[in-house]
Write a protein that holds these residues in place. Structure first.
Motif, PDB file in Angstrom:
ATOM      1  N   ALA A  38     -10.617   7.424  10.147  1.00 11.55           N
ATOM      2  CA  ALA A  38      -9.575   6.691   9.425  1.00 11.55           C
ATOM      3  C   ALA A  38      -9.739   5.201   9.696  1.00 11.55           C
ATOM      4  O   ALA A  38      -8.784   4.480   9.958  1.00 11.55           O
ATOM      5  N   GLY A  64      -8.173  -1.026   3.852  1.00  9.05           N
ATOM      6  CA  GLY A  64      -7.553  -1.319   5.144  1.00  9.05           C
ATOM      7  C   GLY A  64      -7.034  -2.752   5.213  1.00  9.05           C
ATOM      8  O   GLY A  64      -7.674  -3.675   4.719  1.00  9.05           O
ATOM      9  N   VAL A  65      -5.887  -2.913   5.863  1.00  5.72           N
ATOM     10  CA  VAL A  65      -5.342  -4.252   6.095  1.00  5.72           C
ATOM     11  C   VAL A  65      -6.251  -4.976   7.094  1.00  5.72           C
ATOM     12  O   VAL A  65      -6.512  -6.172   6.973  1.00  5.72           O
ATOM     13  N   THR A  66      -6.762  -4.226   8.067  1.00  2.00           N
ATOM     14  CA  THR A  66      -7.669  -4.835   9.040  1.00  2.00           C
ATOM     15  C   THR A  66      -8.982  -5.219   8.353  1.00  2.00           C
ATOM     16  O   THR A  66      -9.517  -6.299   8.598  1.00  2.00           O
ATOM     17  N   ARG A  67      -9.492  -4.338   7.478  1.00  2.00           N
ATOM     18  CA  ARG A  67     -10.716  -4.638   6.726  1.00  2.00           C
ATOM     19  C   ARG A  67     -10.575  -5.952   5.968  1.00  2.00           C
ATOM     20  O   ARG A  67     -11.430  -6.831   6.053  1.00  2.00           O
ATOM     21  N   LYS A 122      -3.043   6.288   1.099  1.00  2.00           N
ATOM     22  CA  LYS A 122      -2.797   6.885   2.415  1.00  2.00           C
ATOM     23  C   LYS A 122      -1.889   8.098   2.237  1.00  2.00           C
ATOM     24  O   LYS A 122      -0.687   8.040   2.495  1.00  2.00           O
ATOM     25  N   SER A 148     -12.994  -0.758  11.658  1.00  2.00           N
ATOM     26  CA  SER A 148     -11.729  -1.480  11.774  1.00  2.00           C
ATOM     27  C   SER A 148     -10.572  -0.631  11.271  1.00  2.00           C
ATOM     28  O   SER A 148     -10.710   0.113  10.297  1.00  2.00           O
ATOM     29  N   GLY A 149      -9.436  -0.725  11.942  1.00  4.86           N
ATOM     30  CA  GLY A 149      -8.228  -0.032  11.512  1.00  4.86           C
ATOM     31  C   GLY A 149      -7.103  -0.374  12.468  1.00  4.86           C
ATOM     32  O   GLY A 149      -7.362  -0.855  13.580  1.00  4.86           O
ATOM     33  N   THR A 150      -5.882  -0.125  12.053  1.00  5.02           N
ATOM     34  CA  THR A 150      -4.735  -0.472  12.892  1.00  5.02           C
ATOM     35  C   THR A 150      -4.720   0.345  14.182  1.00  5.02           C
ATOM     36  O   THR A 150      -4.533  -0.196  15.271  1.00  5.02           O
ATOM     37  N   ARG A 193       0.829  -1.206   0.000  1.00  2.68           N
ATOM     38  CA  ARG A 193       0.000   0.000   0.000  1.00  2.68           C
ATOM     39  C   ARG A 193       0.865   1.258   0.000  1.00  2.68           C
ATOM     40  O   ARG A 193       0.542   2.237  -0.689  1.00  2.68           O
ATOM     41  N   TYR A 218      -6.072  13.998   4.860  1.00  6.78           N
ATOM     42  CA  TYR A 218      -6.416  14.133   6.272  1.00  6.78           C
ATOM     43  C   TYR A 218      -6.582  15.578   6.708  1.00  6.78           C
ATOM     44  O   TYR A 218      -7.575  15.906   7.366  1.00  6.78           O
TER      45      TYR A 218
END
Ligand SMILES: *Cc1c(COP(=O)(O)O)cnc(C)c1O
Length: 399
Positions: free
Chosen positions: A257, A287-290, A219, A339-341, A107, A224
């Motif tokens: 985020a 997202g990696v968590t997604r 990202k 979800s997110g880091t 990413r 932001y």
């Protein structure tokens, strides 16, 4: 006569020039003001220079410290900046682990190219992060502090001094590590009982986070800054995050985020589904968590009951705030979470959209327990209670 293209060096995470800090910093305790400041970094940082002429130079590990850049630097004027957010986890077996670091490498590489910065071979990033943790891990995440983590911020900036509007000819990749409060242990000021979840404020049509053909899927710092004002206003009204809506039909994209999920009974079939916005139209950050949530649900929850939790279909599709409102009225919502880091898996209790408050808890005012189950599966992998190929073990220096 054709000229031979110059050989420019690829990023190589296997060779380093190392300068040790001779002035080691105090390691802050969990919950201390230093940790709460989100700005107190570990002893060292990784830093790699890039130039258009020569490519990536040899990575350096050096004492953490301020950068020096020209006031004319590209990143300060043209937002040539992108970053990653990852964590390093101190496992219950005493080992240090990264979670799916190649996903972050991939990413960051695509984000870099989207912001006119140089790309790199994505699997080199984990080697750079691992080197920093090999050196700082033992002191900053002591073996006895099992179940703790540091936040890691790989960043690339266009740091060349050319004020002319052009693709950067110089860049800097750097990686810092920051002690970070554990989101599950944070209590809001004045809060007496534990909250059932986040309160989300639906964005208004004058603030759009991402649009087709834009860069909301990468990202980039540029995403932001402009969104912080809306976030601040929502917080002043007592909300936790903005829920970013898009288009005439008010599509639900993501929250702050973090990626957004809802679990409901399908309006037509009545089947239980986990729904989240799709990647194809590029309105959300992948997202990696997604991705991990979807993979775990498809793998472990698509057919079988897990305890009391009924099987779920994981669906990536456009969903609108109108659909959520209707589902709430009809009592079809079971649970919702983000979800997110940084803030991991967090339940969502309600959404305000156009002055309407929508509860996203189940019919009995409670979450069904899917988010808690998914969170626990992820923690088991991150903290090494289960061997899993999503976890990447960092070999540390002997103290
Ligand atoms: C970082 C980020 C996420 C979460 O991505 P993870 O890889 O899961 O940490 C979601 N949305 C936005 C806008 C983000 O910046």
């Amino acid at each position: 006569m054709g000229s031979v293209a110059p050989q420019i060096a690829e990023l190589d995470g296997s060779k380093f020039n190392i300068t040790r800090s001779t002035n080691l910093r105090d390691v802050p305790l969990p919950g201390s003001p230093e940790e709460m400041s989100h700005s107190y970094c570990t002893d060292h940082m990784v830093s790699v220079r890039w130039t258009a002429a020569n490519g990536w130079e040899t990575p350096e590990v050096k004492p953490y410290g301020n950068l020096s850049i020209a006031p004319t630097a590209s990143c300060l004027h043209y937002a040539t900046e992108c970053f990653e957010g990852m964590k390093v986890y101190r496992g219950y077996d005493g080992k240090l682990r990264l979670f799916r670091p190649d996903c972050n490498g991939e990413r960051l590489n695509t984000s870099a190219q989207r912001s006119s910065l140089p790309g790199f071979k994505y699997d080199e990033l984990k080697k750079l992060v691992a080197k920093l943790m090999e050196i700082d891990g033992p002191r900053w995440l002591p073996k006895e502090r099992t179940g703790s983590f540091l936040y890691i911020r790989p960043t690339i900036i266009g740091n060349g001094p050319h004020l002319g509007v052009q693709v950067p000819k110089e860049a800097l990749l750097y990686i810092i590590a920051v002690p970070w409060p554990d989101p599950s242990k944070l209590k809001k000021e004045g809060q007496t009982e534990p909250s059932k979840g986040l309160k989300l404020f639906g964005s208004t049509p004058d603030t759009i986070r991402a649009w087709p053909g834009g860069f909301g899927w990468a990202k980039l710092g540029a995403n932001y800054g402009p969104s912080l004002q809306a976030h601040g206003k929502a917080q002043a009204l007592g909300f936790d995050q903005i829920l970013w809506l898009f288009g005439e039909d008010r599509q639900v994209t993501e929250a702050g985020a973090s990626n957004f999920f809802i679990i409901w009974h399908n309006a037509e079939t009545g089947k239980l589904e986990l729904v989240t916005a799709p990647l194809e139209n590029q309105l959300i950050l992948p997202g990696v968590t997604r991705r991990s949530v979807l993979e775990l649900v498809r793998d472990r929850l698509s057919e079988n009951f897990v305890g009391k939790l009924a099987p779920l279909d994981a669906v990536e599709r456009t969903l609108t705030i109108g659909e959520i409102e209707k589902a709430a009225k009809e009592g079809r919502i079971i649970e919702s979470f983000v979800s997110g880091t940084a803030y991991f898996i967090t339940p969502v209790a309600m959404i305000r959209s156009n002055d309407t408050d929508i509860s996203t808890l189940g019919p009995d005012g409670e979450a069904a327990g899917y988010a808690a189950q998914i969170k626990s599966w992820l923690e088991v992998i991150m903290f090494g209670k289960e061997e899993h190929d999503w976890a990447y073990v960092v070999e540390e220096e002997k103290q």
